[in-house]
Write a protein that holds these residues in place. Structure first.
Motif, PDB file in Angstrom:
ATOM      1  N   LEU A  76       0.826  -1.199   0.000  1.00  0.00           N
ATOM      2  CA  LEU A  76       0.000   0.000   0.000  1.00  0.00           C
ATOM      3  C   LEU A  76       0.861   1.249   0.000  1.00  0.00           C
ATOM      4  CD1 LEU A  76      -2.809  -0.995   2.522  1.00  0.00           C
ATOM      5  CD2 LEU A  76      -2.995  -0.864   0.047  1.00  0.00           C
ATOM      6  N   LYS A  77       1.956   1.223   0.735  1.00  0.00           N
ATOM      7  CA  LYS A  77       2.850   2.383   0.791  1.00  0.00           C
ATOM      8  C   LYS A  77       3.515   2.618  -0.565  1.00  0.00           C
ATOM      9  CE  LYS A  77       3.834   2.287   5.744  1.00  0.00           C
ATOM     10  NZ  LYS A  77       4.830   2.014   6.799  1.00  0.00           N
ATOM     11  N   GLU A  78       3.810   1.504  -1.276  1.00  0.00           N
ATOM     12  CA  GLU A  78       4.392   1.659  -2.609  1.00  0.00           C
ATOM     13  C   GLU A  78       3.425   2.364  -3.553  1.00  0.00           C
ATOM     14  OE1 GLU A  78       5.473  -2.203  -3.884  1.00  0.00           O
ATOM     15  OE2 GLU A  78       7.089  -2.440  -2.424  1.00  0.00           O
ATOM     16  N   LEU A  79       2.142   2.212  -3.297  1.00  0.00           N
ATOM     17  CA  LEU A  79       1.134   2.863  -4.130  1.00  0.00           C
ATOM     18  C   LEU A  79       0.836   4.274  -3.657  1.00  0.00           C
ATOM     19  CD1 LEU A  79      -1.393  -0.103  -4.522  1.00  0.00           C
ATOM     20  CD2 LEU A  79       0.247   0.731  -6.203  1.00  0.00           C
ATOM     21  N   ASN A  80       1.625   4.759  -2.713  1.00  0.00           N
ATOM     22  CA  ASN A  80       1.460   6.096  -2.134  1.00  0.00           C
ATOM     23  C   ASN A  80       0.094   6.274  -1.470  1.00  0.00           C
ATOM     24  OD1 ASN A  80       4.019   7.020  -3.008  1.00  0.00           O
ATOM     25  ND2 ASN A  80       3.184   7.309  -5.067  1.00  0.00           N
ATOM     26  N   ALA A  81      -0.471   5.169  -0.981  1.00  0.00           N
ATOM     27  CA  ALA A  81      -1.745   5.258  -0.265  1.00  0.00           C
ATOM     28  C   ALA A  81      -1.494   5.869   1.104  1.00  0.00           C
ATOM     29  CB  ALA A  81      -2.377   3.875  -0.120  1.00  0.00           C
ATOM     30  N   HIS A  82      -2.510   6.515   1.640  1.00  0.00           N
ATOM     31  CA  HIS A  82      -2.389   7.134   2.960  1.00  0.00           C
ATOM     32  C   HIS A  82      -2.559   6.046   4.014  1.00  0.00           C
ATOM     33  CE1 HIS A  82      -2.474  10.156   6.045  1.00  0.00           C
ATOM     34  NE2 HIS A  82      -3.641   9.696   6.494  1.00  0.00           N
ATOM     35  N   THR A  83      -1.470   5.386   4.362  1.00  0.00           N
ATOM     36  CA  THR A  83      -1.544   4.256   5.280  1.00  0.00           C
ATOM     37  C   THR A  83      -0.518   4.394   6.381  1.00  0.00           C
ATOM     38  OG1 THR A  83      -0.018   3.000   3.898  1.00  0.00           O
ATOM     39  CG2 THR A  83      -2.377   2.671   3.510  1.00  0.00           C
ATOM     40  N   ALA A  84      -0.785   3.716   7.450  1.00  0.00           N
ATOM     41  CA  ALA A  84       0.130   3.624   8.591  1.00  0.00           C
ATOM     42  C   ALA A  84      -0.313   2.423   9.407  1.00  0.00           C
ATOM     43  CB  ALA A  84       0.071   4.896   9.441  1.00  0.00           C
ATOM     44  N   ASN A  85       0.557   2.007  10.318  1.00  0.00           N
ATOM     45  CA  ASN A  85       0.190   0.868  11.162  1.00  0.00           C
ATOM     46  C   ASN A  85      -1.119   1.105  11.890  1.00  0.00           C
ATOM     47  OD1 ASN A  85       2.457  -0.415  10.342  1.00  0.00           O
ATOM     48  ND2 ASN A  85       3.597  -0.144  12.240  1.00  0.00           N
ATOM     49  N   THR A  86      -1.378   2.352  12.262  1.00  0.00           N
ATOM     50  CA  THR A  86      -2.594   2.665  13.017  1.00  0.00           C
ATOM     51  C   THR A  86      -3.854   2.404  12.205  1.00  0.00           C
ATOM     52  OG1 THR A  86      -2.363   4.967  12.307  1.00  0.00           O
ATOM     53  CG2 THR A  86      -1.469   4.384  14.459  1.00  0.00           C
ATOM     54  N   LEU A  87      -3.710   2.341  10.879  1.00  0.00           N
ATOM     55  CA  LEU A  87      -4.861   2.070  10.033  1.00  0.00           C
ATOM     56  C   LEU A  87      -5.503   0.748  10.421  1.00  0.00           C
ATOM     57  CD1 LEU A  87      -6.463   2.917   7.447  1.00  0.00           C
ATOM     58  CD2 LEU A  87      -4.863   1.482   6.169  1.00  0.00           C
ATOM     59  N   PHE A  88      -4.684  -0.268  10.685  1.00  0.00           N
ATOM     60  CA  PHE A  88      -5.201  -1.579  11.041  1.00  0.00           C
ATOM     61  C   PHE A  88      -5.298  -1.772  12.553  1.00  0.00           C
ATOM     62  CE2 PHE A  88      -2.968  -2.249   6.906  1.00  0.00           C
ATOM     63  CZ  PHE A  88      -4.106  -2.412   6.129  1.00  0.00           C
ATOM     64  N   PHE A  89      -4.369  -1.164  13.307  1.00  0.00           N
ATOM     65  CA  PHE A  89      -4.443  -1.271  14.763  1.00  0.00           C
ATOM     66  C   PHE A  89      -5.721  -0.628  15.297  1.00  0.00           C
ATOM     67  CE2 PHE A  89       0.354  -1.647  14.843  1.00  0.00           C
ATOM     68  CZ  PHE A  89       0.340  -2.963  15.287  1.00  0.00           C
ATOM     69  N   GLY A  90      -6.183   0.409  14.613  1.00  0.00           N
ATOM     70  CA  GLY A  90      -7.364   1.121  15.087  1.00  0.00           C
ATOM     71  C   GLY A  90      -8.593   0.232  15.210  1.00  0.00           C
ATOM     72  N   ALA A  91      -8.679  -0.813  14.381  1.00  0.00           N
ATOM     73  CA  ALA A  91      -9.833  -1.716  14.435  1.00  0.00           C
ATOM     74  C   ALA A  91      -9.895  -2.475  15.752  1.00  0.00           C
ATOM     75  CB  ALA A  91      -9.764  -2.712  13.274  1.00  0.00           C
ATOM     76  N   PHE A  92      -8.760  -2.593  16.443  1.00  0.00           N
ATOM     77  CA  PHE A  92      -8.711  -3.388  17.665  1.00  0.00           C
ATOM     78  C   PHE A  92      -9.058  -2.579  18.906  1.00  0.00           C
ATOM     79  CE2 PHE A  92      -6.849  -6.133  14.666  1.00  0.00           C
ATOM     80  CZ  PHE A  92      -6.894  -7.414  15.184  1.00  0.00           C
ATOM     81  N   PHE A  93      -9.325  -1.295  18.758  1.00  0.00           N
ATOM     82  CA  PHE A  93      -9.860  -0.518  19.873  1.00  0.00           C
ATOM     83  C   PHE A  93     -10.700   0.618  19.295  1.00  0.00           C
ATOM     84  CE2 PHE A  93      -9.944   1.912  23.844  1.00  0.00           C
ATOM     85  CZ  PHE A  93     -10.186   0.878  24.727  1.00  0.00           C
ATOM     86  N   SER A  94     -11.671   0.214  18.511  1.00  0.00           N
ATOM     87  CA  SER A  94     -12.536   1.168  17.833  1.00  0.00           C
ATOM     88  C   SER A  94     -13.771   1.453  18.670  1.00  0.00           C
ATOM     89  CB  SER A  94     -12.957   0.603  16.476  1.00  0.00           C
ATOM     90  OG  SER A  94     -13.688  -0.601  16.662  1.00  0.00           O
ATOM     91  N   ASP A  95     -14.640   2.293  18.138  1.00  0.00           N
ATOM     92  CA  ASP A  95     -15.881   2.626  18.817  1.00  0.00           C
ATOM     93  C   ASP A  95     -16.733   1.380  19.034  1.00  0.00           C
ATOM     94  OD1 ASP A  95     -17.473   5.096  19.675  1.00  0.00           O
ATOM     95  OD2 ASP A  95     -18.939   4.054  18.449  1.00  0.00           O
TER      96      ASP A  95
END
Length: 456
Positions: A76-95
């Motif tokens: 995803l980073k190679e595609l210059n997408a706006h991503t970071a580890n928090t993108l997926f970590f956020g699902a584990f303590f979401s609303d």
């Protein structure tokens, strides 16, 4: 033990084989980017492991997270997408996870102070202990509460009512399963009936509003209530026939439930305030997850629950749901969701049919909220009259709620599965039938009914 180890080895070989195949060969002929191929393989891995149960379900969620961070994220980073580890970590303590946690705390509170026994006794007093009538009473109570508050919180609460009943039923009696399944399934169905009943409804209304289509509370009820009532009747009959009562008369352990102390009053107050907060959350500017912080803080601050109670909360279930949310994020981030929806044909009837089938499949493999958030934004952008768009979006919202074949399909399913009072195959059998009933009903009766009301 050997069978157990063989399953673990089989799971490891399967995961390794999928990864190696995708890295060397990809998906020939599908014209996917590498990140989309990776996401598709993660989806396949998760689906097979969730269905087979070769490894614990919460382990699958951690595997999803690991593959997304180690394998998918660099692409995803190679595609210059706006991503970071928090993108997926956020699902584990979401609303949603906070909401889930608050429901568990309320459940623990009810059990510790015997409030569930008072509710259970009240139900039995009205049904006379007749098994099938009691089953119907539980289904209707769950559905009604889920129309107005979180179906996750309702499930956590109502299971505490059912457990004292189950304890008085012989271990091998099939009706035990009917009682346990009635709670999550009725809560799933009950959420259909109002705009605030379940997140897919809110997602549907929000995207319709962006399209300039504003449905009132009453309009949503008119569109969905007949289907909700029909599904509840089917659920009652299905469970009563799959797991017959065989003349069983229900009772609960006779315990002194007359004592009512200050702590009991505080527990009821916390429950009532939390339920009211979930009902009025939008009006006061608080999300359901934020409201769920109140019982979490109040119960432990006031000493109604202690550290031992906190440790006993079923944390594994939180991670099962988190995995489904993380999978939805991967589909959206990689653009695979758009590719899937983009394969739909232009014919309106065919679009409705295929969208419903796709939504049903996705909702059974991942969270209803994630599926609605993926599919509805895409289909709402299709060309068509306001009536057609409403028909399509409501179809998908109802289909999301009726997908209940797996523990990971919805938080209520996960809660019931965590009770260890039923087997995975019981959930899959009854849940698959209800999912099929939902799809067929929406396809056969939904479109003409909604089209007639909306003038499509």
């Amino acid at each position: 033990m050997r069978l157990h180890l063989n399953q673990k080895l089989m799971a490891a070989l399967f995961v390794s084989s999928v990864i190696l195949f995708v890295e060397f060969f990809g998906f020939p002929g599908l014209n996917l980017t590498h990140s989309q191929e990776i996401t598709a393989s993660i989806l396949i891995i998760a689906a097979v492991l969730w269905i087979s149960e070769w490894v614990p379900l919460f382990v699958v969620s951690f595997l999803i997270l690991a593959l997304e961070i180690v394998w998918l994220l660099p692409g995803l980073k190679e595609l210059n997408a706006h991503t970071a580890n928090t993108l997926f970590f956020g699902a584990f303590f979401s609303d949603i996870i906070l909401l889930f946690l608050g429901g568990f705390v309320l459940s623990s509170l009810m059990q510790k102070y015997g409030l569930e026994l008072k509710f259970a006794q009240a139900i039995l007093n009205r049904t006379g202990g007749r098994a099938n009538v009691t089953l119907l009473g539980i289904i209707l109570a769950c559905a009604f509460l889920s129309m107005w508050m979180s179906n996750t919180a309702t499930t956590a609460m109502m299971l505490t009512i059912v457990f004292p009943l189950i304890k008085r039923i012989p271990t091998e009696h099939p009706f035990r399963i009917a009682l346990v399944l009635s709670v999550p399934f009725a809560c799933n169905v009950g959420g259909i009936g109002t705009p605030i009943g379940t997140p897919p409804n809110a997602i549907a209304l929000s995207y319709l509003a962006q399209k300039g289509i504003h449905l009132s509370f009453a309009q949503w009820v008119i569109l969905t209530l007949p289907f909700m009532l029909f599904f509840l009747f089917v659920l009652w009959q299905l469970l009563a026939r799959l797991y017959p009562a065989k003349g069983l008369v229900l009772s609960i352990e006779n315990r002194n439930t007359d004592e009512f102390s200050l702590k009991h009053a505080l527990a009821l107050a916390i429950f009532a305030i939390t339920a009211l907060g979930w009902f009025l959350g939008k009006q006061i500017g608080l999300s359901t997850g934020t409201v769920a912080l109140f019982p979490l803080i109040a119960c432990f601050w006031l000493g109604l629950l202690d550290t031992a109670d906190f440790r006993k909360l079923p944390w594994d279930i939180l991670y099962i749901i988190s995995g489904g949310l993380a999978l939805g994020i991967a589909l959206k981030s990689s653009g695979l969701d758009a590719v899937i929806i983009g394969t739909l044909p232009a014919n309106p009837v065919t679009v409705v049919l295929l969208s419903i089938l796709l939504t049903a499949a996705m909702s059974n493999l991942m969270s209803h909220t994630a599926t609605a958030g993926l599919v509805i934004p895409l289909v709402v952008s299709l060309d068509g009259s306001a009536g057609f768009i409403v028909t399509l979006v409501v179809s998908l919202a109802v289909t999301c709620s009726m997908a209940m074949a797996l523990p990971v399909s919805t938080p209520p399913n996960a809660i019931a599965f965590s009770s260890q009072a039923l087997r995975g195959k019981d959930l899959i059998l009854a849940g698959s039938i209800m999912s099929a009933v939902g799809v067929l009903t929406v396809i056969i009766f939904g479109r003409p009914y909604w089209a007639a009301i909306m003038g499509a």
